[in-house]
Motif scaffolding. Structure first.
Motif, PDB file in Angstrom:
ATOM      1  N   SER A  73       0.830  -1.210   0.000  1.00 48.07           N
ATOM      2  CA  SER A  73       0.000   0.000   0.000  1.00 48.07           C
ATOM      3  C   SER A  73       0.858   1.251   0.000  1.00 48.07           C
ATOM      4  CB  SER A  73      -0.929   0.000   1.214  1.00 48.07           C
ATOM      5  OG  SER A  73      -1.858  -1.055   1.134  1.00 48.07           O
ATOM      6  N   GLY A  74       2.000   1.196   0.728  1.00 42.59           N
ATOM      7  CA  GLY A  74       2.897   2.344   0.739  1.00 42.59           C
ATOM      8  C   GLY A  74       3.456   2.649  -0.638  1.00 42.59           C
ATOM      9  N   LEU A  75       3.803   1.611  -1.378  1.00 40.17           N
ATOM     10  CA  LEU A  75       4.311   1.828  -2.741  1.00 40.17           C
ATOM     11  C   LEU A  75       3.204   2.317  -3.658  1.00 40.17           C
ATOM     12  CD1 LEU A  75       6.563  -1.345  -3.055  1.00 40.17           C
ATOM     13  CD2 LEU A  75       7.299   1.007  -2.641  1.00 40.17           C
ATOM     14  N   ILE A  76       2.005   1.768  -3.491  1.00 42.37           N
ATOM     15  CA  ILE A  76       0.873   2.245  -4.298  1.00 42.37           C
ATOM     16  C   ILE A  76       0.579   3.706  -3.974  1.00 42.37           C
ATOM     17  CG2 ILE A  76      -1.619   2.006  -4.640  1.00 42.37           C
ATOM     18  CD1 ILE A  76      -1.257  -1.018  -4.321  1.00 42.37           C
ATOM     19  N   ARG A  77       0.701   4.066  -2.693  1.00 38.66           N
ATOM     20  CA  ARG A  77       0.470   5.463  -2.320  1.00 38.66           C
ATOM     21  C   ARG A  77       1.499   6.380  -2.979  1.00 38.66           C
ATOM     22  NH1 ARG A  77      -2.599   9.415  -2.141  1.00 38.66           N
ATOM     23  NH2 ARG A  77      -2.009  11.085  -0.702  1.00 38.66           N
ATOM     24  N   ARG A  78       2.739   5.915  -3.054  1.00 38.69           N
ATOM     25  CA  ARG A  78       3.752   6.715  -3.753  1.00 38.69           C
ATOM     26  C   ARG A  78       3.383   6.886  -5.223  1.00 38.69           C
ATOM     27  NH1 ARG A  78       9.553   4.395  -1.397  1.00 38.69           N
ATOM     28  NH2 ARG A  78       9.205   4.979   0.798  1.00 38.69           N
ATOM     29  N   ALA A  79       2.843   5.827  -5.815  1.00 39.69           N
ATOM     30  CA  ALA A  79       2.396   5.927  -7.213  1.00 39.69           C
ATOM     31  C   ALA A  79       1.272   6.939  -7.345  1.00 39.69           C
ATOM     32  CB  ALA A  79       1.933   4.554  -7.712  1.00 39.69           C
ATOM     33  N   GLU A  80       0.342   6.931  -6.395  1.00 30.94           N
ATOM     34  CA  GLU A  80      -0.776   7.872  -6.455  1.00 30.94           C
ATOM     35  C   GLU A  80      -0.299   9.313  -6.271  1.00 30.94           C
ATOM     36  OE1 GLU A  80      -4.260   4.871  -4.767  1.00 30.94           O
ATOM     37  OE2 GLU A  80      -3.171   6.180  -3.392  1.00 30.94           O
TER      38      GLU A  80
ATOM     39  N   ASP B  21       4.174   4.651 -12.700  1.00 28.40           N
ATOM     40  CA  ASP B  21       4.333   3.299 -13.242  1.00 28.40           C
ATOM     41  C   ASP B  21       5.497   2.581 -12.569  1.00 28.40           C
ATOM     42  OD1 ASP B  21       2.208   3.533 -14.951  1.00 28.40           O
ATOM     43  OD2 ASP B  21       3.410   4.167 -16.673  1.00 28.40           O
ATOM     44  N   MET B  22       6.579   3.312 -12.283  1.00 31.50           N
ATOM     45  CA  MET B  22       7.729   2.706 -11.624  1.00 31.50           C
ATOM     46  C   MET B  22       7.351   2.191 -10.243  1.00 31.50           C
ATOM     47  SD  MET B  22      10.145   3.550  -9.054  1.00 31.50           S
ATOM     48  CE  MET B  22      10.343   5.332  -9.039  1.00 31.50           C
TER      49      MET B  22
ATOM     50  N   ALA C 270       4.064  -4.342  -7.530  1.00 28.98           N
ATOM     51  CA  ALA C 270       3.592  -5.610  -8.097  1.00 28.98           C
ATOM     52  C   ALA C 270       4.449  -6.787  -7.659  1.00 28.98           C
ATOM     53  CB  ALA C 270       3.560  -5.504  -9.620  1.00 28.98           C
ATOM     54  N   SER C 271       5.691  -6.533  -7.260  1.00 29.99           N
ATOM     55  CA  SER C 271       6.578  -7.629  -6.855  1.00 29.99           C
ATOM     56  C   SER C 271       6.400  -8.014  -5.396  1.00 29.99           C
ATOM     57  CB  SER C 271       8.039  -7.229  -7.105  1.00 29.99           C
ATOM     58  OG  SER C 271       8.417  -6.161  -6.252  1.00 29.99           O
ATOM     59  N   VAL C 272       5.628  -7.238  -4.638  1.00 26.78           N
ATOM     60  CA  VAL C 272       5.470  -7.516  -3.207  1.00 26.78           C
ATOM     61  C   VAL C 272       4.531  -8.705  -2.990  1.00 26.78           C
ATOM     62  CG1 VAL C 272       4.702  -6.579  -0.994  1.00 26.78           C
ATOM     63  CG2 VAL C 272       5.919  -5.112  -2.621  1.00 26.78           C
ATOM     64  N   ARG C 273       3.381  -8.664  -3.612  1.00 28.10           N
ATOM     65  CA  ARG C 273       2.407  -9.765  -3.486  1.00 28.10           C
ATOM     66  C   ARG C 273       1.881 -10.088  -4.886  1.00 28.10           C
ATOM     67  NH1 ARG C 273      -2.057  -8.579   0.867  1.00 28.10           N
ATOM     68  NH2 ARG C 273      -2.461  -6.792  -0.513  1.00 28.10           N
TER      69      ARG C 273
END
Length: 624
Positions: free
Chosen positions: A229-236, A248-249, A255-258
């Motif tokens: 979620s933290g990485l997705i939040r950075r994407a957002e 996208d990065m 995507a590699s976490v789970r």
């Protein structure tokens, strides 16, 4: 059997013990800062503390000591019975009258008593069974880990060498290791060290370490979800800053976490929607900006952002680019668009057609038959902006509305005469009582005929009236604009190219034309006839490539330029070449009575501004 001692109620039962343990931890936390040792702690608090076992970095459990229970020959039987009842009730170690303290005291008094040994063994089994349940519940209730350590403290005291205890403590140790790894992961996560690049001190690595120790560990699994979620939040956040490359990065790292779950796919969909909404918003904001003064620069800024964030060949980017291109050259219009404008006093103005911007070569070189030095030197002229042009010449009816509204008196009306075609002689002659209301022969003109017998000043007065009525800039075309719209992309000597005109090309002097009395032209296009002698109703013949009628025929037309004998020093931007106070204006385009030579695209004539006759009319243009 001696009387059994009564069961006593102790405030330090299981709940009381937990409270006591919590109090011990609280006292420890209050009595000694983290960097102090027992030797440096103030007072005697450290000496009063019971020995402790560390569960994790955030909690401790005191070492368990069996309560003192007095056993003698008189009460031993009663204590056995009390211990058996406590075991049956599941009261194992919370107080001195629970099963394990009682059996341990009895064993010290009677170490060979088989009944006592069996009871203590059953109590140990019950204790370990409760420990197994605590370990099983750790994922659902993390507080069970403390209960498990309390049980472990008791088990170590009761039977430290028992293989069953050792095996269970091994399982507890694995849970501890997993919890410790998860705790380190949570702290790293709180510090923003997600560990997306495989760092060993990052949260992801710690959570995976926990799962390697204890597969399906809930705390570690939740930790990985939090890291994702933290990485997705950075994407957002990156998407919110219009940096979708960075977004996208971060999504790739998430995507590699789970990878077995679709959480990132859902996030991609959300961000894609967000991106699409942003792209649409930029397009809309750019289009809105184009309607305001100076808005093209603003629209271009929106386009630059849009091109940076939109996928390749995105329709919104293509649309905004096209709209900016159109606005740069056509304002709010499009090439080929036809429109009219409301007049302040009622009704609508002439129909206009937007012609495209572009470039052409103006004039005629010396090799062109019938050309003159007045049409040279040839020159390239470029128009960076389109122009709205009247589809046909101004009609008698349109001019009538102007005169009626303003009481304007034309030159011919004021002086009382103009030049008309005389059928008897076949010549142009002066005739009294002729003005804009008259046709080419001096008879009353129909409203749909092009207005003639108007001077250059009359034509300018009409254009100014349209400007006043609409709030837009109407004027006569420049000479360069007229030739550009007449050629409509044709570089040949005539608007249609070379040779005689094609059928229905316009109202020219054709060999097949015949006057009311049977006259024919002496100098005319062979094998061509248009069915008219004199001006025809406007729009009677085919339009050119720009949708305009009668530019090269019907009537010649006034333009805005003063007459110059050649194009030397002419404006390079195609604007009208005007000298203040000039008395000669340019006439362009062939008429119903023009020779083939005068129907050429480059043909031009200078005429006094007050000239009026049956061959010259005009049309207007409107700047956009």
């Amino acid at each position: 059997m001696p009387p059994q001692p009564p069961r006593r109620s102790h405030p330090t039962g299981r709940a009381g013990l937990s409270a006591a343990l919590a109090l011990a931890v609280l006292l420890a936390a209050c009595s000694r800062p983290p960097d102090e040792t027992p030797d440096t702690a103030q007072g005697d608090v450290s000496e009063a503390r019971a020995p402790v076992v560390t569960i994790g970095e955030d909690q401790e459990v005191p070492v368990w000591r069996a309560p003192d229970v007095e056993v003698d020959a008189e009460n031993i039987a009663g204590l056995k019975q009390q211990a058996a009842e406590a075991l049956e009730a599941g009261e194992l170690f919370g107080s001195d009258d629970d099963a394990i303290p009682l059996y341990m005291a009895l064993q010290q008094q009677a170490p060979t008593d088989a009944e006592v040994s069996a009871g203590l063994d059953h109590a140990l089994e019950a204790l370990l069974a409760r420990g197994e349940l605590a370990l099983a519940d750790v994922d659902a209730d993390p507080a069970q880990l403390r209960s498990a350590h309390e049980i472990a403290a008791v088990a170590r005291t009761v039977a430290p060498a028992d293989p069953r205890v050792a095996a269970w403590l091994g399982r507890l140790d694995l849970v501890d290791q997993a919890q410790q790894a998860s705790l380190r992961g949570e702290r790293a996560l709180n510090d923003g060290q997600i560990g997306e690049d495989g760092k060993k001190d990052g949260a992801i690595a710690y959570f995976r370490e926990a799962l390697a120790i204890r597969p399906h560990d809930a705390r570690a699994t939740q930790g990985l979800a939090a890291a994702e979620s933290g990485l997705i939040r950075r994407a957002e956040i990156a998407a919110g800053k219009d940096d979708y490359t960075e977004a996208d990065m971060w999504l790739e790292k998430a995507a590699s976490v789970r990878p077995q779950l679709d959480t990132v796919a859902q996030a991609r969909t959300r961000i894609a929607r967000m991106r699409g909404a942003r792209v649409s918003s930029l397009r809309d904001e750019g289009i809105v900006a184009l309607a305001h003064e100076g808005g093209i620069d603003t629209a271009r800024e929106h386009l630059a952002t849009l091109l940076r964030i939109a996928p390749a060949a995105d329709p919104a980017a293509i649309e905004l680019r096209e709209r900016i291109e159109l606005a740069s050259h056509y304002g709010l219009f499009r090439p080929g668009q036809a429109f009219t404008e409301a007049l302040r006093q009622g009704g609508r103005g002439p129909e206009l057609v937007v012609i495209p911007h572009g470039a052409f070569r103006m004039g005629a070189d010396a090799r062109e038959a019938g050309s003159s030095d007045a049409e040279r030197p040839t020159r390239n002229v470029r128009f960076d902006r389109g122009l709205a042009v009247a589809r046909h010449e101004v009609t008698v009816g349109e001019f009538r509305r102007f005169v009626t509204a303003t009481a304007y008196r034309t030159r011919a009306d004021r002086r009382g005469y103009s030049t008309v075609y005389d059928e008897r002689s076949g010549n142009l002659v002066r005739r009294n009582g002729v003005d804009w209301r008259s046709d080419y022969a001096g008879a009353p003109a129909g409203d749909h005929l092009p207005v003639v017998h108007v001077s250059a000043k009359d034509a300018q007065a009409y254009a100014q009236w349209l400007s006043d009525q609409t709030g837009q800039h109407y004027r006569l075309p420049s000479e360069a604009e007229f030739e550009y719209m007449l050629r409509a992309g044709s570089p040949g000597p005539f608007p249609w190219g070379a040779g005689g005109p094609p059928e229905d090309a316009g109202n020219f002097t054709g060999a097949l034309d015949e006057s009311p009395s049977g006259r024919h032209w002496r100098n005319a296009f062979a094998d061509y006839g248009d069915g008219a002698w004199g001006p025809a109703r406007v729009g009677s013949y085919a339009a050119n490539a720009y949708g305009l009628h009668d530019l090269s025929g019907n009537v010649s037309e006034w333009v805005a330029d003063c007459w110059h004998s050649n194009y030397r020093r002419a404006p390079s931007d195609g604007k009208a070449w005007i000298n203040p106070g000039c008395q000669e204006r340019v006439v362009r385009g062939g008429s119903w009575a023009s020779s083939p030579q005068q129907t050429r695209s480059a043909w031009r004539l200078g005429s006094d501004v007050d000239t009026t006759n049956a061959r010259v009319g005009f049309r207007v243009v409107r700047e956009i």
